[in-house]
Design an enzyme around this catalytic site. Sequence first.
Site, PDB file in Angstrom:
ATOM      1  N   PRO A 260      -0.100  -4.585  -3.864  1.00  0.00           N
ATOM      2  CA  PRO A 260      -0.175  -3.645  -4.825  1.00  0.00           C
ATOM      3  C   PRO A 260       0.818  -2.534  -4.481  1.00  0.00           C
ATOM      4  CG  PRO A 260      -2.452  -3.831  -3.856  1.00  0.00           C
ATOM      5  CD  PRO A 260      -1.556  -4.942  -3.546  1.00  0.00           C
ATOM      6  N   ASN A 261       1.457  -2.100  -5.132  1.00  0.00           N
ATOM      7  CA  ASN A 261       2.545  -0.741  -4.827  1.00  0.00           C
ATOM      8  C   ASN A 261       3.677  -0.971  -3.984  1.00  0.00           C
ATOM      9  OD1 ASN A 261       0.874   1.114  -6.597  1.00  0.00           O
ATOM     10  ND2 ASN A 261      -0.709   1.061  -4.950  1.00  0.00           N
TER      11      ASN A 261
ATOM     12  N   ARG B 251       9.653   6.156  -2.920  1.00  0.00           N
ATOM     13  CA  ARG B 251       8.780   7.211  -2.628  1.00  0.00           C
ATOM     14  C   ARG B 251       8.470   6.950  -0.908  1.00  0.00           C
ATOM     15  NH1 ARG B 251       5.036   6.881  -7.448  1.00  0.00           N
ATOM     16  NH2 ARG B 251       6.558   6.453  -8.957  1.00  0.00           N
TER      17      ARG B 251
ATOM     18  N   TYR C 236       7.171   4.749   4.775  1.00  0.00           N
ATOM     19  CA  TYR C 236       7.353   3.369   4.439  1.00  0.00           C
ATOM     20  C   TYR C 236       8.905   3.096   4.583  1.00  0.00           C
ATOM     21  CZ  TYR C 236       2.688   3.258   2.643  1.00  0.00           C
ATOM     22  OH  TYR C 236       1.278   3.219   2.550  1.00  0.00           O
TER      23      TYR C 236
ATOM     24  N   ASN D 263       1.794  -9.036   3.228  1.00  0.00           N
ATOM     25  CA  ASN D 263       1.449  -7.747   3.359  1.00  0.00           C
ATOM     26  C   ASN D 263       0.383  -7.285   1.966  1.00  0.00           C
ATOM     27  OD1 ASN D 263       1.059  -4.947   3.354  1.00  0.00           O
ATOM     28  ND2 ASN D 263       3.297  -4.287   3.816  1.00  0.00           N
TER      29      ASN D 263
ATOM     30  N   ALA E 287      -2.936  -2.175  -0.102  1.00  0.00           N
ATOM     31  CA  ALA E 287      -4.287  -1.591   0.199  1.00  0.00           C
ATOM     32  C   ALA E 287      -5.320  -2.821   0.051  1.00  0.00           C
ATOM     33  CB  ALA E 287      -4.665  -0.419  -0.794  1.00  0.00           C
TER      34      ALA E 287
ATOM     35  N   HIS F 256      -7.720  -3.514   3.192  1.00  0.00           N
ATOM     36  CA  HIS F 256      -9.060  -2.914   3.469  1.00  0.00           C
ATOM     37  C   HIS F 256     -10.062  -2.986   2.481  1.00  0.00           C
ATOM     38  CE1 HIS F 256      -5.420  -1.094   5.770  1.00  0.00           C
ATOM     39  NE2 HIS F 256      -5.167  -0.395   4.611  1.00  0.00           N
TER      40      HIS F 256
ATOM     41  N   ASP G 150     -10.655 -15.114   1.589  1.00  0.00           N
ATOM     42  CA  ASP G 150     -11.397 -16.337   1.149  1.00  0.00           C
ATOM     43  C   ASP G 150     -10.140 -17.137   0.895  1.00  0.00           C
ATOM     44  OD1 ASP G 150     -13.733 -15.519   2.048  1.00  0.00           O
ATOM     45  OD2 ASP G 150     -14.578 -15.079   0.030  1.00  0.00           O
TER      46      ASP G 150
ATOM     47  N   GLU H 291       0.174 -11.475   9.083  1.00  0.00           N
ATOM     48  CA  GLU H 291      -0.219 -10.416   8.311  1.00  0.00           C
ATOM     49  C   GLU H 291       1.047  -9.098   8.644  1.00  0.00           C
ATOM     50  OE1 GLU H 291      -4.106  -8.771   9.079  1.00  0.00           O
ATOM     51  OE2 GLU H 291      -3.600  -7.005   7.970  1.00  0.00           O
TER      52      GLU H 291
ATOM     53  N   HIS I  29       2.380  -5.034   8.157  1.00  0.00           N
ATOM     54  CA  HIS I  29       2.279  -3.783   7.578  1.00  0.00           C
ATOM     55  C   HIS I  29       3.291  -2.866   8.082  1.00  0.00           C
ATOM     56  CE1 HIS I  29      -1.915  -4.617   5.894  1.00  0.00           C
ATOM     57  NE2 HIS I  29      -2.023  -4.999   7.200  1.00  0.00           N
TER      58      HIS I  29
ATOM     59  N   ARG J 273      -3.387   5.852  11.146  1.00  0.00           N
ATOM     60  CA  ARG J 273      -3.270   6.756   9.910  1.00  0.00           C
ATOM     61  C   ARG J 273      -4.826   6.839   9.561  1.00  0.00           C
ATOM     62  NH1 ARG J 273       0.180   3.907   5.408  1.00  0.00           N
ATOM     63  NH2 ARG J 273      -0.233   5.707   4.411  1.00  0.00           N
TER      64      ARG J 273
ATOM     65  N   ARG K  47      -7.974   2.970   6.977  1.00  0.00           N
ATOM     66  CA  ARG K  47      -6.826   1.736   7.083  1.00  0.00           C
ATOM     67  C   ARG K  47      -6.904   1.162   8.465  1.00  0.00           C
ATOM     68  NH1 ARG K  47      -3.186   3.254   2.854  1.00  0.00           N
ATOM     69  NH2 ARG K  47      -3.166   5.504   2.530  1.00  0.00           N
TER      70      ARG K  47
HETATM   71  O1  CA2 Z   1       1.904  -0.182   6.066  1.00  0.00           O
HETATM   72  C1  CA2 Z   1       1.755  -1.099   5.057  1.00  0.00           C
HETATM   73  O2  CA2 Z   1       2.619  -2.053   4.933  1.00  0.00           O
HETATM   74  C2  CA2 Z   1       0.424  -1.111   4.114  1.00  0.00           C
HETATM   75  O3  CA2 Z   1       0.185  -2.045   3.815  1.00  0.00           O
HETATM   76  C3  CA2 Z   1       0.897  -0.382   2.785  1.00  0.00           C
HETATM   77  C4  CA2 Z   1       0.068  -0.287   1.711  1.00  0.00           C
HETATM   78  C5  CA2 Z   1      -1.205   0.723   2.549  1.00  0.00           C
HETATM   79  O4  CA2 Z   1      -2.329   0.792   1.534  1.00  0.00           O
HETATM   80  C6  CA2 Z   1      -1.840  -0.082   3.509  1.00  0.00           C
HETATM   81  O5  CA2 Z   1      -2.791   0.718   4.268  1.00  0.00           O
HETATM   82  C7  CA2 Z   1      -0.623   0.069   4.635  1.00  0.00           C
HETATM   83  C8  CA2 Z   1       0.602   0.834   0.479  1.00  0.00           C
HETATM   84  C9  CA2 Z   1       1.771   0.336  -0.017  1.00  0.00           C
HETATM   85  C10 CA2 Z   1       2.248   1.161  -1.059  1.00  0.00           C
HETATM   86  O6  CA2 Z   1       3.720   1.262  -0.815  1.00  0.00           O
HETATM   87  C11 CA2 Z   1       4.170   2.146  -1.191  1.00  0.00           C
HETATM   88  C12 CA2 Z   1       5.572   2.208  -0.974  1.00  0.00           C
HETATM   89  C13 CA2 Z   1       6.368   3.359  -1.438  1.00  0.00           C
HETATM   90  C14 CA2 Z   1       5.992   4.272  -2.177  1.00  0.00           C
HETATM   91  C15 CA2 Z   1       4.578   4.335  -2.541  1.00  0.00           C
HETATM   92  C16 CA2 Z   1       3.818   3.303  -1.952  1.00  0.00           C
END
Ligand code: CA2
Length: 147
Positions: A11-12, A19, A24, A75, A78, A81, A88, A99, A101, A108, A112
């Site tokens: 997700p995201n 952003r 990131y 990856n 979220a 976590h 599973d 995996e 990240h 952080r 996380r």
């Molecule tokens: O560091 C990572 O790759 C994470 O998997 C990214 C997740 C976060 O919830 C994990 O704790 C660590 C979040 C991905 C959101 O990606 C965005 C990228 C650009 C703008 C907003 C969100």
Amino acid sequence: MTQRMLLVNGPNLNLLGTREPATYGTDTLEDVIDLVQSTAADFGFEVRAVQSNHEGVLIDAIHAAREDCAAIIINPGAFTHTSIALRDALTGVDLPVAEVHLSNVHAREEFRHHSYISAVAECVIVGAGIQGYEFAVRRLARLLPKN
Ligand code: CA2
């Protein structure tokens, strides 16, 4: 026959490069996919790339990998976590998992620091930005038997 790796982004991660560049980076999801594809091609692997904001879609993609993939790079965003279901699914398909990240999750927020996925992964790469995906491909290619 060409072997394939499944690349899963949760997700995201479709927002990458649009952003939060301080956390990131500025590369997009398309850049990630290009990097994984070109690195995998050096080792003779094809890549199927899946990104979804929906847990069930990710689980279905992992199940499908059982048919025609040799390894999984994930990856989980979220869901890392929170998701026992994703863990599973990975256990169920019994393929080597890397995996990844982008950020150093250990530097952080506390929530996380724990991953439901790490215990079922061959390797875990955090905080290397998109290069982490490249490391993941190289590691899995090294682990997999040559065909
Ligand atoms: O560091 C990572 O790759 C994470 O998997 C990214 C997740 C976060 O919830 C994990 O704790 C660590 C979040 C991905 C959101 O990606 C965005 C990228 C650009 C703008 C907003 C969100």
